[in-house]
Design a protein around this motif. Structure first.
Motif, PDB file in Angstrom:
ATOM      1  N   PRO A 132      49.568  18.970  -7.103  1.00  0.00           N
ATOM      2  CA  PRO A 132      48.496  18.414  -7.941  1.00  0.00           C
ATOM      3  C   PRO A 132      47.790  17.258  -7.241  1.00  0.00           C
ATOM      4  CG  PRO A 132      50.616  17.618  -8.665  1.00  0.00           C
ATOM      5  CD  PRO A 132      50.900  18.617  -7.593  1.00  0.00           C
ATOM      6  N   HIS A 133      46.558  17.057  -7.602  1.00  0.00           N
ATOM      7  CA  HIS A 133      45.762  15.999  -6.992  1.00  0.00           C
ATOM      8  C   HIS A 133      46.153  14.663  -7.635  1.00  0.00           C
ATOM      9  CE1 HIS A 133      41.978  14.465  -5.181  1.00  0.00           C
ATOM     10  NE2 HIS A 133      42.032  13.647  -6.207  1.00  0.00           N
ATOM     11  N   LEU A 134      47.172  14.013  -7.064  1.00  0.00           N
ATOM     12  CA  LEU A 134      47.591  12.718  -7.616  1.00  0.00           C
ATOM     13  C   LEU A 134      47.114  11.643  -6.658  1.00  0.00           C
ATOM     14  CD1 LEU A 134      51.241  13.596  -8.714  1.00  0.00           C
ATOM     15  CD2 LEU A 134      49.208  13.497 -10.130  1.00  0.00           C
ATOM     16  N   HIS A 135      46.049  10.993  -6.987  1.00  0.00           N
ATOM     17  CA  HIS A 135      45.501   9.970  -6.095  1.00  0.00           C
ATOM     18  C   HIS A 135      45.689   8.572  -6.654  1.00  0.00           C
ATOM     19  CE1 HIS A 135      42.782  12.601  -3.367  1.00  0.00           C
ATOM     20  NE2 HIS A 135      44.029  12.964  -3.376  1.00  0.00           N
ATOM     21  N   ARG A 136      45.002   8.285  -7.745  1.00  0.00           N
ATOM     22  CA  ARG A 136      45.128   6.939  -8.311  1.00  0.00           C
ATOM     23  C   ARG A 136      46.487   6.763  -8.993  1.00  0.00           C
ATOM     24  NH1 ARG A 136      40.139   8.206  -6.406  1.00  0.00           N
ATOM     25  NH2 ARG A 136      40.346   9.859  -7.923  1.00  0.00           N
ATOM     26  N   PRO A 173      41.697  13.731   6.643  1.00  0.00           N
ATOM     27  CA  PRO A 173      40.300  13.275   6.625  1.00  0.00           C
ATOM     28  C   PRO A 173      40.065  11.983   5.854  1.00  0.00           C
ATOM     29  CG  PRO A 173      40.589  15.038   5.046  1.00  0.00           C
ATOM     30  CD  PRO A 173      41.900  14.890   5.756  1.00  0.00           C
ATOM     31  N   ASP A 174      41.027  11.588   5.022  1.00  0.00           N
ATOM     32  CA  ASP A 174      40.847  10.350   4.237  1.00  0.00           C
ATOM     33  C   ASP A 174      42.219   9.783   3.876  1.00  0.00           C
ATOM     34  OD1 ASP A 174      41.741  12.022   2.194  1.00  0.00           O
ATOM     35  OD2 ASP A 174      39.740  12.359   1.393  1.00  0.00           O
ATOM     36  N   SER A 175      42.217   8.553   3.385  1.00  0.00           N
ATOM     37  CA  SER A 175      43.509   7.904   3.134  1.00  0.00           C
ATOM     38  C   SER A 175      44.347   8.681   2.122  1.00  0.00           C
ATOM     39  CB  SER A 175      43.289   6.470   2.660  1.00  0.00           C
ATOM     40  OG  SER A 175      42.525   6.492   1.475  1.00  0.00           O
ATOM     41  N   ASN A 196      38.926   7.769   7.745  1.00  0.00           N
ATOM     42  CA  ASN A 196      38.479   7.077   6.516  1.00  0.00           C
ATOM     43  C   ASN A 196      37.270   7.786   5.942  1.00  0.00           C
ATOM     44  OD1 ASN A 196      40.228   4.789   6.683  1.00  0.00           O
ATOM     45  ND2 ASN A 196      39.037   4.260   8.515  1.00  0.00           N
ATOM     46  N   LYS A 197      37.293   7.950   4.621  1.00  0.00           N
ATOM     47  CA  LYS A 197      36.154   8.634   3.984  1.00  0.00           C
ATOM     48  C   LYS A 197      35.489   7.711   2.983  1.00  0.00           C
ATOM     49  CE  LYS A 197      36.789  11.889   0.749  1.00  0.00           C
ATOM     50  NZ  LYS A 197      37.321  13.169   0.280  1.00  0.00           N
ATOM     51  N   GLU A 198      34.174   7.778   2.976  1.00  0.00           N
ATOM     52  CA  GLU A 198      33.428   7.088   1.919  1.00  0.00           C
ATOM     53  C   GLU A 198      32.707   8.168   1.125  1.00  0.00           C
ATOM     54  OE1 GLU A 198      30.292   3.431   1.487  1.00  0.00           O
ATOM     55  OE2 GLU A 198      30.958   3.986   3.495  1.00  0.00           O
ATOM     56  N   ILE A 220      44.270  18.536   7.560  1.00  0.00           N
ATOM     57  CA  ILE A 220      44.942  18.942   6.311  1.00  0.00           C
ATOM     58  C   ILE A 220      44.433  18.102   5.148  1.00  0.00           C
ATOM     59  CG2 ILE A 220      47.168  19.192   5.136  1.00  0.00           C
ATOM     60  CD1 ILE A 220      48.505  19.389   7.886  1.00  0.00           C
ATOM     61  N   ASP A 221      44.061  18.776   4.054  1.00  0.00           N
ATOM     62  CA  ASP A 221      43.655  18.062   2.836  1.00  0.00           C
ATOM     63  C   ASP A 221      44.230  18.815   1.634  1.00  0.00           C
ATOM     64  OD1 ASP A 221      42.496  16.111   1.326  1.00  0.00           O
ATOM     65  OD2 ASP A 221      40.425  16.673   1.740  1.00  0.00           O
ATOM     66  N   ASP A 222      44.172  18.213   0.457  1.00  0.00           N
ATOM     67  CA  ASP A 222      44.712  18.930  -0.702  1.00  0.00           C
ATOM     68  C   ASP A 222      43.704  19.957  -1.233  1.00  0.00           C
ATOM     69  OD1 ASP A 222      43.098  16.836  -1.671  1.00  0.00           O
ATOM     70  OD2 ASP A 222      44.200  16.682  -3.537  1.00  0.00           O
ATOM     71  N   ILE A 223      42.487  19.484  -1.533  1.00  0.00           N
ATOM     72  CA  ILE A 223      41.496  20.383  -2.134  1.00  0.00           C
ATOM     73  C   ILE A 223      40.338  20.591  -1.158  1.00  0.00           C
ATOM     74  CG2 ILE A 223      39.750  20.507  -3.970  1.00  0.00           C
ATOM     75  CD1 ILE A 223      41.700  19.006  -5.768  1.00  0.00           C
ATOM     76  N   ILE A 224      39.886  21.845  -1.029  1.00  0.00           N
ATOM     77  CA  ILE A 224      38.619  22.078  -0.325  1.00  0.00           C
ATOM     78  C   ILE A 224      37.639  22.566  -1.393  1.00  0.00           C
ATOM     79  CG2 ILE A 224      37.409  23.212   1.566  1.00  0.00           C
ATOM     80  CD1 ILE A 224      40.104  23.869   2.840  1.00  0.00           C
ATOM     81  N   SER A 225      36.650  21.741  -1.685  1.00  0.00           N
ATOM     82  CA  SER A 225      35.678  22.133  -2.708  1.00  0.00           C
ATOM     83  C   SER A 225      34.355  22.487  -2.030  1.00  0.00           C
ATOM     84  CB  SER A 225      35.528  20.998  -3.725  1.00  0.00           C
ATOM     85  OG  SER A 225      34.565  21.349  -4.688  1.00  0.00           O
ATOM     86  N   THR A 226      33.497  21.501  -1.792  1.00  0.00           N
ATOM     87  CA  THR A 226      32.256  21.805  -1.065  1.00  0.00           C
ATOM     88  C   THR A 226      32.533  22.006   0.420  1.00  0.00           C
ATOM     89  OG1 THR A 226      31.836  19.475  -0.569  1.00  0.00           O
ATOM     90  CG2 THR A 226      30.902  20.336  -2.628  1.00  0.00           C
ATOM     91  N   GLY A 227      33.678  21.524   0.885  1.00  0.00           N
ATOM     92  CA  GLY A 227      34.016  21.596   2.307  1.00  0.00           C
ATOM     93  C   GLY A 227      33.421  20.438   3.095  1.00  0.00           C
ATOM     94  N   ASN A 228      32.647  19.592   2.437  1.00  0.00           N
ATOM     95  CA  ASN A 228      31.953  18.531   3.180  1.00  0.00           C
ATOM     96  C   ASN A 228      32.897  17.494   3.783  1.00  0.00           C
ATOM     97  OD1 ASN A 228      29.565  19.772   2.720  1.00  0.00           O
ATOM     98  ND2 ASN A 228      29.013  18.553   0.925  1.00  0.00           N
ATOM     99  N   THR A 229      34.005  17.224   3.106  1.00  0.00           N
ATOM    100  CA  THR A 229      34.987  16.279   3.661  1.00  0.00           C
ATOM    101  C   THR A 229      35.466  16.784   5.023  1.00  0.00           C
ATOM    102  OG1 THR A 229      35.706  15.581   1.468  1.00  0.00           O
ATOM    103  CG2 THR A 229      37.293  15.274   3.262  1.00  0.00           C
ATOM    104  N   LEU A 230      35.815  18.055   5.079  1.00  0.00           N
ATOM    105  CA  LEU A 230      36.350  18.606   6.332  1.00  0.00           C
ATOM    106  C   LEU A 230      35.260  18.753   7.386  1.00  0.00           C
ATOM    107  CD1 LEU A 230      38.874  21.223   4.905  1.00  0.00           C
ATOM    108  CD2 LEU A 230      39.304  18.903   5.698  1.00  0.00           C
TER     109      LEU A 230
HETATM  110  C1  R5P Z   1      39.408  14.115  -2.674  1.00  0.00           C
HETATM  111  O1  R5P Z   1      39.850  13.174  -3.209  1.00  0.00           O
HETATM  112  C2  R5P Z   1      40.187  15.310  -2.299  1.00  0.00           C
HETATM  113  O2  R5P Z   1      41.412  14.992  -1.754  1.00  0.00           O
HETATM  114  C3  R5P Z   1      39.398  16.166  -1.340  1.00  0.00           C
HETATM  115  O3  R5P Z   1      39.194  15.449  -0.142  1.00  0.00           O
HETATM  116  C4  R5P Z   1      38.093  16.553  -1.942  1.00  0.00           C
HETATM  117  O4  R5P Z   1      38.261  17.103  -3.221  1.00  0.00           O
HETATM  118  C5  R5P Z   1      37.369  17.538  -1.043  1.00  0.00           C
HETATM  119  O5  R5P Z   1      36.156  17.825  -1.603  1.00  0.00           O
HETATM  120  P1  R5P Z   1      34.982  18.446  -0.758  1.00  0.00           P
HETATM  121  O6  R5P Z   1      35.506  19.694  -0.116  1.00  0.00           O
HETATM  122  O7  R5P Z   1      33.914  18.727  -1.783  1.00  0.00           O
HETATM  123  O8  R5P Z   1      34.536  17.447   0.230  1.00  0.00           O
END
Ligand code: R5P
Length: 289
Positions: A132-136, A173-175, A196-198, A220-230
């Motif tokens: 699960p996406h547990l961040h905060r 890709p991010d903290s 670091n991601k903003e 490696i990341d948890d969720i790939i949604s738009t893919g823009n982070t990666l």
């Molecule tokens: C963000 O907090 C998540 O860990 C992912 O980095 C994020 O959901 C990825 O989203 P996207 O693929 O739209 O950049």
């Protein structure tokens, strides 16, 4: 009449791709929810015999034929019905549990959807969620008392070991991604780099950090949604091959097409898609057995 405590795995509309495998692995009966949709889009669910049984509903919350919100209503109708029909216990297995990203009030007046979902899902004796996406929140316990996390670090490390040749470097890709990268790196006995991601909006992000050069790079990341982070992270990388590994491939819009231009995309099969090479059913079965 069912033996008391007999197990049954019931696939909801978003769970058929893994539910049968889970049932086989825990020696349970397998069945599917029958869902009827009315002309005005209301739905009605119909369950197999659940009396006295331990019932495991499998529902992954992704947008396909029905959307995420329909899938929530469907599984809630199932859970309440199973209780009324005297199931011994009612569990939810969520290969992908949605709404966990909305875990704080980012702007005045906003709903904290993750907390609301946890209240709605109180009807289950337990909710098992894959990565699960547990961040905060540091743990489920802080806001979701009946939930349990299922990790895929072993399966991800196994995938890397079998399919990616040395030399390679692991990158987050991010903290927030560190929790996944660190766990996999530990299994592989490797070091890792965290960037670091903003975030400016749901679609716009900027990734900064050191430039990374290696023959192979695995992000490696948890969720790939738009893919823009990666995609943004890949701009800092010089490599022959880039591998994008996500626990959950939501792939909104052109995500998969855009990522494929830059490297190889691999996710778990928590959501059915072609990149879903890391099977989550074994980890689920192990946890609920
Ligand atoms: C963000 O907090 C998540 O860990 C992912 O980095 C994020 O959901 C990825 O989203 P996207 O693929 O739209 O950049």
């Amino acid at each position: 009449m069912a033996k008391r405590g007999e197990k049954i795995v019931i696939a909801c509309s978003g769970g058929k791709h893994v539910a049968r495998k889970i049932a086989r692995k825990i020696n349970a009966k397998y069945s599917e929810v029958k869902t009827e949709e009315f002309p005005d889009s209301e739905i009605k669910v119909n369950l197999p015999e659940v009396k006295n049984k331990k019932v495991y509903f499998v529902q992954s919350f992704y947008k396909e034929k029905t959307d995420i919100n329909d899938k929530i209503i469907e599984v809630l109708f199932c859970a309440y019905t199973a209780r009324e029909l005297k199931a011994k216990k009612v569990f939810l297995i969520a290969p992908y549990l949605a709404y966990m990203r909305e875990d704080k009030r980012f702007n005045k007046g906003e709903a904290i959807s993750a907390k609301i979902i946890s209240k709605l899902f109180n009807v289950f004796n337990k909710v098992y969620a894959v990565e699960p996406h547990l961040h905060r929140f540091n743990s489920f316990k802080e806001f979701f008392s009946n939930a349990k996390k299922i990790k895929l670090d072993v399966e991800t490390a196994e995938y890397i070991n079998k399919n990616i040749k040395e030399p390679y470097v692991l990158v987050g890709p991010d903290s927030e991604s560190e929790q996944w990268v660190k766990a996999v790196a530990k299994k592989l006995n490797k070091k890792y780099v965290i960037l670091n991601k903003e975030r400016f909006s749901s679609k716009k992000v900027k990734v900064k950090g050191e430039e990374i050069e290696n023959k192979n790079v695995v992000i490696i990341d948890d969720i790939i949604s738009t893919g823009n982070t990666l995609i943004e992270a890949s701009k800092l990388i010089k490599a022959n091959n880039i591998y994008f590994i996500g626990m959950h491939g939501l792939f909104s819009g052109n995500a998969i097409k855009n990522l494929n231009k830059k490297g190889k995309v691999v996710t778990s099969n928590s959501i059915p898609n072609k990149a879903g090479k890391i099977d989550c059913s074994k980890a689920i079965a192990k946890k609920i057995k």
